[in-house]
Design a protein around this motif. Sequence first.
Motif, PDB file in Angstrom:
ATOM      1  N   ASN A  54      38.989  36.445  40.899  1.00 18.17           N
ATOM      2  CA  ASN A  54      37.976  36.996  39.997  1.00 18.17           C
ATOM      3  C   ASN A  54      36.562  36.791  40.525  1.00 18.17           C
ATOM      4  O   ASN A  54      35.716  37.672  40.405  1.00 18.17           O
ATOM      5  CB  ASN A  54      38.110  36.373  38.607  1.00 18.17           C
ATOM      6  N   ARG A  58      33.971  39.816  41.246  1.00 18.11           N
ATOM      7  CA  ARG A  58      32.654  39.892  40.607  1.00 18.11           C
ATOM      8  C   ARG A  58      31.539  39.947  41.646  1.00 18.11           C
ATOM      9  O   ARG A  58      30.577  40.712  41.500  1.00 18.11           O
ATOM     10  CB  ARG A  58      32.470  38.716  39.660  1.00 18.11           C
ATOM     11  N   ALA A 109      33.367  39.893  31.048  1.00 16.86           N
ATOM     12  CA  ALA A 109      33.381  40.142  32.491  1.00 16.86           C
ATOM     13  C   ALA A 109      32.362  41.228  32.812  1.00 16.86           C
ATOM     14  O   ALA A 109      32.411  42.311  32.250  1.00 16.86           O
ATOM     15  CB  ALA A 109      34.773  40.572  32.941  1.00 16.86           C
ATOM     16  N   THR A 111      31.643  43.440  35.480  1.00 13.33           N
ATOM     17  CA  THR A 111      32.121  43.983  36.744  1.00 13.33           C
ATOM     18  C   THR A 111      32.604  45.413  36.556  1.00 13.33           C
ATOM     19  O   THR A 111      33.010  45.799  35.464  1.00 13.33           O
ATOM     20  CB  THR A 111      33.258  43.107  37.320  1.00 13.33           C
ATOM     21  N   TRP A 165      41.403  42.282  30.674  1.00 17.01           N
ATOM     22  CA  TRP A 165      40.581  42.682  31.804  1.00 17.01           C
ATOM     23  C   TRP A 165      41.377  42.614  33.094  1.00 17.01           C
ATOM     24  O   TRP A 165      42.113  41.659  33.344  1.00 17.01           O
ATOM     25  CB  TRP A 165      39.365  41.772  31.893  1.00 17.01           C
ATOM     26  N   ASN A 166      41.276  43.662  33.914  1.00 17.97           N
ATOM     27  CA  ASN A 166      41.913  43.700  35.219  1.00 17.97           C
ATOM     28  C   ASN A 166      41.034  44.541  36.142  1.00 17.97           C
ATOM     29  O   ASN A 166      41.101  45.765  36.111  1.00 17.97           O
ATOM     30  CB  ASN A 166      43.322  44.291  35.129  1.00 17.97           C
TER      31      ASN A 166
END
Length: 176
Positions: A54, A58, A109, A111, A165-166
């Motif tokens: 992760n 990011r 997140a 991103t 989230w993925n």
Amino acid sequence: MNIANLLTGSRIVLSFCLLLFKPLSPLFLLVYSACGLTDVLDGFVARKMKTTGNAGARLDSVADACFVLIVVVKLVPVVELSMKLIIWICLIALMRIVSLFIAVHKFHAFTLLHTYANKCTGLLLFCVPLLLVLMDIHWIAIIVCTVATFSAIEELLIQLISKQWNADIRGIADLF
């Protein structure tokens, strides 16, 4: 810090170096190409060395955002776009911003997703300065904006529909 993240970090530094050169000059295109090379290599190296994660995803999104914003700042003054194209680009950017806010709200997140459509858009965007010597900016912009619109809509839908989230989702079909 692993090698892949160092490559990604170097893209951030190289992106800011673009501010030092005249747009579309040989030095600009050389540093520009180096940015593209680090973008390709960081993911490849991370997968080969099994250091994906992760934090790297990011950092990659931050590096991509820096690169795109700086390139836009450098190229917008030297290309002539119609008002219709400028509005289209602004709408795509607005969809991207909304997607980011949804991701921050739902998943904490910040991103962009690494979908195939986003990768295709990124590749096309990367090719723009290189294509300017071959094609009129108007046609390049229409092609890139068409693909970017599809990928922005897909990302927005994924962010709205996803339950978790993925960043590495391949596309909206992965949700079904």
